[in-house]
Design a protein around this motif. Structure first.
Motif, PDB file in Angstrom:
ATOM      1  N   SER A   1      -2.279  -5.022   6.535  1.00  0.00           N
ATOM      2  CA  SER A   1      -4.285  -5.255   5.303  1.00  0.00           C
ATOM      3  C   SER A   1      -5.163  -4.869   4.933  1.00  0.00           C
ATOM      4  O   SER A   1      -5.885  -5.453   3.702  1.00  0.00           O
ATOM      5  CB  SER A   1      -4.107  -6.880   6.206  1.00  0.00           C
ATOM      6  N   ASN A   2      -5.880  -4.239   5.072  1.00  0.00           N
ATOM      7  CA  ASN A   2      -7.326  -3.328   4.947  1.00  0.00           C
ATOM      8  C   ASN A   2      -7.080  -2.535   3.963  1.00  0.00           C
ATOM      9  O   ASN A   2      -7.487  -1.215   3.841  1.00  0.00           O
ATOM     10  CB  ASN A   2      -7.657  -2.823   6.350  1.00  0.00           C
TER      11      ASN A   2
ATOM     12  N   GLY B   1      -8.786  -7.599   4.398  1.00  0.00           N
ATOM     13  CA  GLY B   1      -7.988  -7.648   3.320  1.00  0.00           C
ATOM     14  C   GLY B   1      -8.453  -9.893   2.791  1.00  0.00           C
ATOM     15  O   GLY B   1      -8.311  -9.992   1.715  1.00  0.00           O
TER      16      GLY B   1
ATOM     17  N   ILE C   1      -3.429  -8.170   0.649  1.00  0.00           N
ATOM     18  CA  ILE C   1      -3.386  -7.206   0.777  1.00  0.00           C
ATOM     19  C   ILE C   1      -4.608  -7.306  -0.822  1.00  0.00           C
ATOM     20  O   ILE C   1      -3.955  -8.282  -1.563  1.00  0.00           O
ATOM     21  CB  ILE C   1      -2.486  -6.344   0.717  1.00  0.00           C
TER      22      ILE C   1
ATOM     23  N   TYR D   1     -12.005  -3.717  -3.264  1.00  0.00           N
ATOM     24  CA  TYR D   1     -12.453  -5.304  -2.062  1.00  0.00           C
ATOM     25  C   TYR D   1     -11.141  -4.345  -1.126  1.00  0.00           C
ATOM     26  O   TYR D   1     -12.268  -5.183  -0.479  1.00  0.00           O
ATOM     27  CB  TYR D   1     -11.115  -5.999  -3.231  1.00  0.00           C
ATOM     28  N   HIS D   2     -10.648  -4.252  -0.957  1.00  0.00           N
ATOM     29  CA  HIS D   2      -9.777  -3.547   0.608  1.00  0.00           C
ATOM     30  C   HIS D   2     -11.011  -3.123   1.547  1.00  0.00           C
ATOM     31  O   HIS D   2     -11.172  -3.274   3.284  1.00  0.00           O
ATOM     32  CB  HIS D   2      -8.603  -2.842   0.304  1.00  0.00           C
TER      33      HIS D   2
ATOM     34  N   GLY E   1     -12.047  -9.177   1.390  1.00  0.00           N
ATOM     35  CA  GLY E   1     -11.664  -9.211   0.221  1.00  0.00           C
ATOM     36  C   GLY E   1     -10.597  -9.705  -0.958  1.00  0.00           C
ATOM     37  O   GLY E   1     -11.632  -9.607  -2.352  1.00  0.00           O
TER      38      GLY E   1
ATOM     39  N   ALA F   1       0.840  -1.156  -0.239  1.00  0.00           N
ATOM     40  CA  ALA F   1       0.379   0.025  -0.263  1.00  0.00           C
ATOM     41  C   ALA F   1       0.767   1.419   0.091  1.00  0.00           C
ATOM     42  O   ALA F   1       1.843   1.442   0.056  1.00  0.00           O
ATOM     43  CB  ALA F   1      -0.686   0.473   0.899  1.00  0.00           C
TER      44      ALA F   1
ATOM     45  N   PRO G   1      -5.545  -0.161   0.374  1.00  0.00           N
ATOM     46  CA  PRO G   1      -5.712  -0.644  -0.697  1.00  0.00           C
ATOM     47  C   PRO G   1      -4.038  -0.827  -1.262  1.00  0.00           C
ATOM     48  O   PRO G   1      -3.446  -0.196  -1.170  1.00  0.00           O
ATOM     49  CB  PRO G   1      -5.848   0.061  -1.815  1.00  0.00           C
TER      50      PRO G   1
ATOM     51  N   GLU H   1      -7.444  -2.431  -9.950  1.00  0.00           N
ATOM     52  CA  GLU H   1      -7.790  -3.441  -9.831  1.00  0.00           C
ATOM     53  C   GLU H   1      -7.235  -4.554 -10.856  1.00  0.00           C
ATOM     54  O   GLU H   1      -7.115  -5.553 -10.921  1.00  0.00           O
ATOM     55  CB  GLU H   1      -8.846  -3.609  -9.496  1.00  0.00           C
TER      56      GLU H   1
ATOM     57  N   GLY I   1       2.928  -5.289   2.118  1.00  0.00           N
ATOM     58  CA  GLY I   1       2.046  -5.887   2.837  1.00  0.00           C
ATOM     59  C   GLY I   1       1.678  -7.023   3.466  1.00  0.00           C
ATOM     60  O   GLY I   1       1.005  -7.894   3.980  1.00  0.00           O
TER      61      GLY I   1
END
Length: 555
Positions: A190-191, A291, A236, A241-242, A294, A174, A193, A198, A184
Motif C-alpha cells: 500500500s505504501n 496509501g 495504492i 502521493y505514495h 495519499g 506497484a 507507488p 499520476e 495493490g
C-alpha cells in the motif's frame, strides 16, 4: 432559494469524516476541501443510512431508508419503479448525469417482466438509478465476474499501457525491483507507488470526465454526480502521493483492551474476519495508512482542479458544490477493518455544501452540529431545483433551512438512523443465524447511540462520557432506562408508513373518501332520505369552509 443552480454532487468512496484538515486532522492538509467548507456549511454530524457501499448509495439516490428501497447489500437491485433522484430532478427540467461509481445493479428480472428494453432511454435510466451515464465506472476490474472492459481500461490502453487488465496491473499495482507486478490488493504494497502516471490514475481521470460534461452541457441546468472510486481499496496511489505520509502523520489508533472484555457477540465475530485481524496489527496499519492518506491528498488536489475550472468557466456563482462520502473505514479502530458496524468511524461521513447564492450567506463558513442523514440530500436538491419535495416518497429532510440559517442545529432532527443486513457476511455463519435475523439498526442521538441487534442484546454508547466508543453499556443494568427509551424511539420509527409512495400526504387532510362515496351514490349506513340530505349539506358546508380558509391564508 431563488433561481435554479447547477449541482456538482461529489462522492468519495470509503472516506472517513475525520481525515480532513477542516475536520481536525493535524497532518493531512486538505486546503481545497477546506476552501469549500469556508465557503459553505460543514455538517459535522452526518450519517449514512447503511455502512456499506451499495445500500448506502441507494439511499443517497432515492432519498429513502434502506428498509424502504430494499437494496440491503451490494449488487442487490433497486426494484423497477422505485423513485430516484433522476426522476425528481428530470421532472424539474434538470439533467442528472453520472461520472464514476454507483454500485447500482439493475432489476433485470423486473425489466424483463415489464417489457422494458435495457437499451432504451427508459431502460438505461432504470439500470442506472435514474442517472444519465456520461461515464460509469465502479472501479472493480480484477480478473473475475466484474465489468469486462470499462471505458477507463480503454483509455489506459490508448495511453500506451498495454496490458490485458490495466486497471489491476497498472493503475492498482506497484512494480518490484526486477519488474515484477506487486498487486495493490495486498496490504503490504500500500505504501508503494502505483505503476501509472499520476495524471492517468483514476481520480484525475474522473475529474477530467466531469469537466468534459460541464464543457458540453451548454446552458441546460444539470446535476453531475462525480463519484470517485477512491480512497476505497486497493489502497495504492501513484507517486508522489505514495510517499507523503508516514507513521508520524497518522492519527492514534482508537481502540482499547476493554473492548475485548465481554464482547458483544456480533463485534466478536467481526473481529475474527480476516480484514479485522489484519488491521489489528500495527505494522499493517502503518503501511496502509500511507496509501489511504495519499489517496485523500490526491482527491483534495483534484478538488482544486474542479474549483479552478468552475471559477475560470464562470460557473462558480451558479453551481452548488456538495462533497461527501458513502461511508467510512475502520482502519484498525475498535480492532476492526473495513466498515459495516455502527461506530462513528464507519457510519459518520464528511458532508460539505457550498451554495454560492445570496440566500446562503447567513451560514457561510459555519459548522453545523445538526444530526443530518444521507437521505437529506435528495429533497435538498429538489428544493434547489425549484420543486417541492414529495413527503410521501422522500424520507429525508431538506437541508435548506440549515443552509439559509433558519433552523437551529438541535431543532433539526432528534436522531439519525442507520441499518445493515449482514446476512451475506462470514459473521452470520459464525453466529449460526438465519439470513432473516442478520440485521442491525442504529439510532443515534446527540449523546446516546443505541444499536438493536436481532436475536442478541443491544449495544449502547454514551458519546459524551465515552466519545471513543470503548465502553459498551448494552448489558449494564444501570442503563436499562436509556435502552428502553432508545428502543421505543427506534420501534416507533420502524412503524412509520414507508411503502405508500403512490398517494400523496395531501390526500389524507382532510379525509375525503366518505364524501366521494356519497357523491358517487354509494350510501353505506344511511337510514332514509333525510339522512342523505343532511350529510350532503354537511359536506357542502365543509367544502365551503375549506375554500374560505384557503382564501384567508392565500388571498
Amino acid at each position: 432559494m431563488s433561481g435554479k443552480p447547477n449541482i456538482l454532487f461529489i462522492m468519495c468512496d470509503q472516506l472517513r469524516w475525520d481525515y480532513l484538515s477542516c475536520a481536525g486532522h493535524p497532518h493531512l492538509h486538505t486546503p481545497n476541501i477546506d476552501r469549500l467548507a469556508a465557503g459553505g456549511v460543514r455538517f459535522d454530524r452526518a450519517f449514512v443510512q447503511s455502512p456499506m457501499c451499495g445500500p448506502s448509495r441507494m439511499s443517497f439516490y432515492t432519498g429513502r431508508y434502506v428498509g424502504s428501497h430494499g437494496a440491503t447489500y451490494n449488487k442487490f437491485p433497486i426494484k423497477v419503479g422505485e423513485p430516484n433522484l433522476g426522476d425528481h430532478l428530470r421532472a424539474l427540467g434538470m439533467r442528472t448525469v453520472l461520472v464514476g461509481k454507483t454500485h447500482m445493479k439493475a432489476d433485470a428480472e423486473g425489466m424483463a417482466r415489464l417489457g422494458i428494453d435495457p437499451e432504451s432511454e427508459i431502460g438505461v435510466r432504470v439500470a442506472e438509478c435514474g442517472f444519465e451515464p456520461w461515464e460509469r465506472d465502479d472501479g472493480l476490474h480484477p480478473d473475475g465476474p466484474y465489468d469486462p472492459d470499462p471505458a477507463y481500461d480503454a483509455y489506459l490502453r490508448a495511453q500506451g499501457y498495454n496490458d490485458p487488465n490495466p486497471w489491476q496491473n497498472i493503475a492498482n499495482s506497484a512494480e518490484g525491483d526486477d519488474g515484477e507486478i506487486l498487486s495493490g490488493w495486498l496490504l503490504k504494497n500500500s505504501n508503494l507507488p502505483a505503476r501509472i502516471r499520476e495524471e492517468d490514475s483514476e481520480t484525475p481521470y474522473m475529474t477530467r470526465r466531469a469537466i468534459d460534461f460541464m464543457e458540453a452541457a451548454g446552458g441546460h441546468p444539470w446535476c453531475v454526480h462525480l463519484s470517485y472510486i477512491k480512497p476505497h481499496w486497493p489502497y495504492i496511489v501513484p507517486a508522489p502521493y505514495h510517499a507523503m505520509y508516514g507513521p508520524e502523520h497518522f492519527l492514534p489508533v482508537n481502540r482499547s483492551d476493554r473492548e475485548l472484555e465481554d464482547q458483544h457477540p456480533l463485534l466478536a465475530a467481526y473481529r475474527k474476519h480476516r480484514v479485522s485481524r489484519a488491521f489489528s496489527r500495527d505494522e499493517v496499519r502503518d503501511v496502509v495508512l500511507a496509501g489511504y492518506m495519499g489517496l485523500i491528498k490526491q482527491i483534495d488536489d483534484q478538488m482544486g482542479v474542479l474549483m479552478d475550472y468552475l471559477e475560470r468557466s464562470g460557473q462558480a456563482g451558479n453551481t452548488v458544490v456538495v462533497f461527501t462520502s458513502d461511508h467510512g473505514d475502520y482502519l484498525g479502530d475498535h480492532w476492526l477493518g473495513e466498515k459495516e458496524m455502527m461506530h462513528e468511524e464507519s457510519v459518520r461521513i464528511p458532508l460539505i455544501i457550498r451554495d454560492p447564492r445570496p440566500e446562503a450567506d447567513a451560514s457561510r463558513g459555519t459548522v453545523s452540529a445538526a444530526l443530518v442523514e444521507a437521505i437529506d440530500l435528495a429533497p435538498t436538491f429538489v428544493e434547489m431545483a425549484g420543486g417541492a419535495p414529495l413527503g410521501h416518497v422522500l424520507e429525508g429532510r431538506s437541508l435548506g433551512p440549515l443552509l439559509r440559517g433558519e433552523s437551529g442545529d438541535t431543532s433539526f432532527r432528534d436522531y439519525a438512523i442507520s441499518e445493515y443486513d449482514y446476512s451475506m457476511r462470514e459473521a452470520r455463519t459464525m453466529l449460526g443465524l438465519s439470513h432473516r435475523d442478520s440485521r442491525i439498526w442504529m439510532i443515534r442521538e446527540q449523546r446516546w447511540k443505541y444499536v438493536y441487534c436481532e436475536g442478541m442484546r443491544p449495544m449502547l454508547w454514551d458519546l459524551d462520557a465515552d466519545p471513543g466508543e470503548h465502553i459498551d453499556l448494552g448489558a449494564d443494568p444501570a442503563y436499562h432506562g436509556v435502552r428502553d427509551r432508545m428502543q421505543a424511539a427506534l420501534f416507533a420509527w420502524l412503524r412509520r408508513p414507508s411503502q405508500r409512495t403512490t398517494v400523496p400526504d395531501a390526500a389524507f387532510d382532510p379525509p375525503a373518501t366518505h364524501g366521494d362515496e356519497l357523491a358517487a351514490g354509494i350510501l353505506i349506513g344511511y337510514w332514509d332520505e333525510a339522512d342523505v340530505i343532511e350529510e350532503r349539506e354537511r359536506h357542502a358546508k365543509m367544502a365551503a369552509d375549506r375554500v374560505r380558509q384557503q382564501e384567508e391564508t392565500d388571498p
